[in-house]
Design a protein around this motif. Structure first.
Motif, PDB file in Angstrom:
ATOM      1  N   GLY A  86       0.793  -1.226   0.000  1.00 40.57           N
ATOM      2  CA  GLY A  86       0.000   0.000   0.000  1.00 40.57           C
ATOM      3  C   GLY A  86       0.818   1.265   0.000  1.00 40.57           C
ATOM      4  O   GLY A  86       0.285   2.363   0.218  1.00 40.57           O
ATOM      5  N   VAL A  87       2.124   1.175  -0.277  1.00 37.90           N
ATOM      6  CA  VAL A  87       2.978   2.362  -0.304  1.00 37.90           C
ATOM      7  C   VAL A  87       2.672   3.171  -1.565  1.00 37.90           C
ATOM      8  O   VAL A  87       2.706   2.648  -2.678  1.00 37.90           O
ATOM      9  CB  VAL A  87       4.462   1.967  -0.271  1.00 37.90           C
ATOM     10  N   CYS A  88       2.365   4.446  -1.368  1.00 39.74           N
ATOM     11  CA  CYS A  88       1.937   5.299  -2.481  1.00 39.74           C
ATOM     12  C   CYS A  88       2.955   6.390  -2.753  1.00 39.74           C
ATOM     13  O   CYS A  88       3.507   6.992  -1.829  1.00 39.74           O
ATOM     14  CB  CYS A  88       0.579   5.915  -2.165  1.00 39.74           C
ATOM     15  N   GLY A  89       3.200   6.658  -4.032  1.00 34.24           N
ATOM     16  CA  GLY A  89       4.115   7.722  -4.413  1.00 34.24           C
ATOM     17  C   GLY A  89       3.748   8.278  -5.768  1.00 34.24           C
ATOM     18  O   GLY A  89       2.838   7.784  -6.449  1.00 34.24           O
ATOM     19  N   THR A  90       4.458   9.322  -6.168  1.00 33.77           N
ATOM     20  CA  THR A  90       4.264   9.887  -7.494  1.00 33.77           C
ATOM     21  C   THR A  90       4.927   8.991  -8.531  1.00 33.77           C
ATOM     22  O   THR A  90       5.631   8.030  -8.200  1.00 33.77           O
ATOM     23  CB  THR A  90       4.879  11.288  -7.573  1.00 33.77           C
ATOM     24  N   LEU A  91       4.725   9.310  -9.798  1.00 32.82           N
ATOM     25  CA  LEU A  91       5.359   8.539 -10.856  1.00 32.82           C
ATOM     26  C   LEU A  91       6.869   8.669 -10.798  1.00 32.82           C
ATOM     27  O   LEU A  91       7.600   7.824 -11.332  1.00 32.82           O
ATOM     28  CB  LEU A  91       4.843   9.003 -12.222  1.00 32.82           C
ATOM     29  N   GLN A  92       7.359   9.733 -10.148  1.00 31.79           N
ATOM     30  CA  GLN A  92       8.792   9.950 -10.001  1.00 31.79           C
ATOM     31  C   GLN A  92       9.350   9.318  -8.726  1.00 31.79           C
ATOM     32  O   GLN A  92      10.549   9.444  -8.446  1.00 31.79           O
ATOM     33  CB  GLN A  92       9.111  11.449 -10.011  1.00 31.79           C
ATOM     34  N   GLY A  93       8.497   8.654  -7.950  1.00 27.52           N
ATOM     35  CA  GLY A  93       8.956   7.979  -6.760  1.00 27.52           C
ATOM     36  C   GLY A  93       8.884   8.794  -5.487  1.00 27.52           C
ATOM     37  O   GLY A  93       9.328   8.333  -4.429  1.00 27.52           O
ATOM     38  N   GLU A  94       8.319   9.999  -5.526  1.00 28.14           N
ATOM     39  CA  GLU A  94       8.194  10.809  -4.320  1.00 28.14           C
ATOM     40  C   GLU A  94       7.027  10.305  -3.473  1.00 28.14           C
ATOM     41  O   GLU A  94       5.947  10.025  -3.990  1.00 28.14           O
ATOM     42  CB  GLU A  94       7.949  12.279  -4.692  1.00 28.14           C
ATOM     43  N   PRO A  95       7.200  10.150  -2.157  1.00 23.34           N
ATOM     44  CA  PRO A  95       6.139   9.613  -1.302  1.00 23.34           C
ATOM     45  C   PRO A  95       4.939  10.547  -1.212  1.00 23.34           C
ATOM     46  O   PRO A  95       5.077  11.767  -1.183  1.00 23.34           O
ATOM     47  CB  PRO A  95       6.822   9.452   0.060  1.00 23.34           C
ATOM     48  N   LEU A  96       3.741   9.931  -1.168  1.00 23.24           N
ATOM     49  CA  LEU A  96       2.498  10.706  -1.072  1.00 23.24           C
ATOM     50  C   LEU A  96       1.685  10.359   0.166  1.00 23.24           C
ATOM     51  O   LEU A  96       0.646  10.965   0.405  1.00 23.24           O
ATOM     52  CB  LEU A  96       1.630  10.465  -2.310  1.00 23.24           C
ATOM     53  N   SER A  97       2.149   9.395   0.941  1.00 24.28           N
ATOM     54  CA  SER A  97       1.357   8.932   2.078  1.00 24.28           C
ATOM     55  C   SER A  97       1.006  10.053   3.038  1.00 24.28           C
ATOM     56  O   SER A  97      -0.125  10.147   3.532  1.00 24.28           O
ATOM     57  CB  SER A  97       2.114   7.825   2.819  1.00 24.28           C
ATOM     58  N   GLU A  98       1.961  10.948   3.322  1.00 28.71           N
ATOM     59  CA  GLU A  98       1.723  12.022   4.282  1.00 28.71           C
ATOM     60  C   GLU A  98       0.962  13.179   3.660  1.00 28.71           C
ATOM     61  O   GLU A  98       0.029  13.726   4.253  1.00 28.71           O
ATOM     62  CB  GLU A  98       3.050  12.510   4.865  1.00 28.71           C
ATOM     63  N   THR A  99       1.341  13.563   2.454  1.00 29.89           N
ATOM     64  CA  THR A  99       0.727  14.749   1.839  1.00 29.89           C
ATOM     65  C   THR A  99      -0.743  14.543   1.504  1.00 29.89           C
ATOM     66  O   THR A  99      -1.505  15.503   1.435  1.00 29.89           O
ATOM     67  CB  THR A  99       1.486  15.147   0.564  1.00 29.89           C
ATOM     68  N   MET A 100      -1.167  13.288   1.288  1.00 35.61           N
ATOM     69  CA  MET A 100      -2.564  13.018   0.944  1.00 35.61           C
ATOM     70  C   MET A 100      -3.322  12.342   2.083  1.00 35.61           C
ATOM     71  O   MET A 100      -4.422  11.830   1.886  1.00 35.61           O
ATOM     72  CB  MET A 100      -2.637  12.176  -0.335  1.00 35.61           C
ATOM     73  N   HIS A 101      -2.735  12.376   3.276  1.00 35.04           N
ATOM     74  CA  HIS A 101      -3.396  11.802   4.445  1.00 35.04           C
ATOM     75  C   HIS A 101      -4.539  12.712   4.897  1.00 35.04           C
ATOM     76  O   HIS A 101      -4.346  13.908   5.132  1.00 35.04           O
ATOM     77  CB  HIS A 101      -2.379  11.630   5.574  1.00 35.04           C
ATOM     78  N   LEU A 102      -5.750  12.144   5.012  1.00 38.49           N
ATOM     79  CA  LEU A 102      -6.928  12.935   5.368  1.00 38.49           C
ATOM     80  C   LEU A 102      -7.565  12.493   6.682  1.00 38.49           C
ATOM     81  O   LEU A 102      -8.655  12.936   7.013  1.00 38.49           O
ATOM     82  CB  LEU A 102      -7.981  12.850   4.251  1.00 38.49           C
ATOM     83  N   GLY A 103      -6.895  11.631   7.422  1.00 38.15           N
ATOM     84  CA  GLY A 103      -7.458  11.131   8.666  1.00 38.15           C
ATOM     85  C   GLY A 103      -7.275   9.637   8.766  1.00 38.15           C
ATOM     86  O   GLY A 103      -6.583   9.014   7.956  1.00 38.15           O
ATOM     87  N   VAL A 104      -7.904   9.025   9.761  1.00 36.55           N
ATOM     88  CA  VAL A 104      -7.748   7.597   9.989  1.00 36.55           C
ATOM     89  C   VAL A 104      -8.224   6.798   8.771  1.00 36.55           C
ATOM     90  O   VAL A 104      -9.377   6.913   8.358  1.00 36.55           O
ATOM     91  CB  VAL A 104      -8.536   7.157  11.243  1.00 36.55           C
ATOM     92  N   ARG A 105      -7.321   6.060   8.168  1.00 37.34           N
ATOM     93  CA  ARG A 105      -7.604   5.214   6.997  1.00 37.34           C
ATOM     94  C   ARG A 105      -8.320   5.983   5.890  1.00 37.34           C
ATOM     95  O   ARG A 105      -9.143   5.420   5.156  1.00 37.34           O
ATOM     96  CB  ARG A 105      -8.429   3.979   7.406  1.00 37.34           C
TER      97      ARG A 105
END
Length: 331
Positions: free
Chosen positions: A91-110
């Motif tokens: 479930g690790v999410c990132g941009t097409l360039q490999g930059e992490p998105l987990s924190e920047t798109m976090h909107l709350g619990v799950r």
């Protein structure tokens, strides 16, 4: 055993990857997590699921889709929207360039996305390990199952949506069990549809002769079945059973029996701590040597290697009737 019950007796999520994705158009997410099975429930708005090399499928509110891994696919607001994020293993999410998105798109619990009030909201549950879902079930499914809302009425989806954002003791276990129940309810509804692309052996269960032989083998795989004994119990000649069975199932009775025994053995190897010898006796082999020889001949690896996480047959041979896989089979 009811054949459908036997097929569905296997989903056991353990810390499944579960979240709510909330997004505004245009959006597209590339899924490359190689998970064996993912369930997607549309709770608001629309989304397209686009399998690689397959036709896009539109999900509307209340629709459910099941994607069978490990092939990648894309979820998007429109089939033409280019992916802007990639979900990898775990479930690790990132941009097409490999930059992490987990924190920047976090909107709350799950909850993940670009806006809490986004136009599209999808509930996603992913079985991350092959042992969490029966191999027999995976072999019976097409790459993508779609069940429109008007064809089923399941009260579990609102419960999952209500529970998914809770952060209480035991919540992960609660969500795992809800995911299992929702998957079983979805598959039960899907398999009941006449147009469902169920495997040949599943469809053949309705035949009075072949269905009888199939149930005998499935219910008692440890019995030393022969074509003559199966034919006698089905009330037909040996040649008649062999011919009709091959026509409807796509492989001879003893080839099917081998595949059934080894599918059961594979599940037991991954889901229990039973010795190879004990597994062998449960599924109709005299001991560990006999099971190991058959397992390696048909699946390409030993039971011990499979238990440690080996992949087995090359992808192009997986899911084929045994005689079409290019491998010799013997019961």
């Amino acid at each position: 055993m009811d054949v459908l019950a036997g097929l569905l007796d296997g989903p056991r999520a353990r810390g499944a990857f579960i979240l709510r994705a909330v997004l505004n158009p245009p959006w597209a997410v590339r899924i490359e997590d190689r998970a064996p099975l993912s369930l997607m429930c549309m709770s608001r708005g629309n989304a397209w699921v686009i399998p690689d090399g397959g036709d896009p499928v539109l999900l509307r509110p209340g629709d459910v889709a099941i994607a069978r891994g490990p092939d990648p696919y894309t979820c998007a607001d429109d089939p033409t929207s280019p992916p802007r994020a990639v979900v990898g293993p775990g479930g690790v999410c990132g941009t097409l360039q490999g930059e992490p998105l987990s924190e920047t798109m976090h909107l709350g619990v799950r909850t993940w996305g670009d806006s809490p009030d986004g136009a599209s909201a999808m509930l996603i549950g992913t079985y991350q390990l092959a042992g969490e879902v029966s191999g027999r079930l995976l072999d019976a499914l097409p790459p993508l199952v779609h069940l429109p809302a008007e064809l089923w009425n399941c009260p579990l989806m609102p419960v999952l949506e209500d529970e998914i954002s809770r952060d209480e003791p035991g919540q992960s276990v609660m969500l795992d069990r809800l995911l299992d129940l929702l998957l079983i309810a979805t598959l039960r509804s899907w398999f009941s549809r006449p147009e469902a692309a169920a495997p040949a052996w599943y469809q053949a269960m309705g035949d009075p002769v072949v269905g009888r032989a199939l149930r005998l083998m499935q219910n008692d795989p440890a019995h030393p079945w022969t074509v003559a004994e199966l034919a006698a119990k089905a009330g037909v000649s040996r040649a008649g059973l062999a011919r009709r069975f091959t026509e409807l199932v796509g492989e001879p009775p003893m080839a099917y029996l081998t595949g059934w025994r080894l599918a059961l053995a594979a599940d037991l190897l991954r889901e229990t701590e039973a010795t190879v010898g004990a597994v062998a006796r449960q599924v109709g082999y005299s001991g560990s040597f006999a099971l190991s020889a058959a397992f390696k001949r048909v699946r390409g690896i030993s039971p011990q290697e499979y238990r440690r996480g080996g992949a087995g047959l090359p992808k192009q041979q997986q899911g084929l009737p045994l005689e079409r896989s290019g491998l010799k089979v013997e019961a």
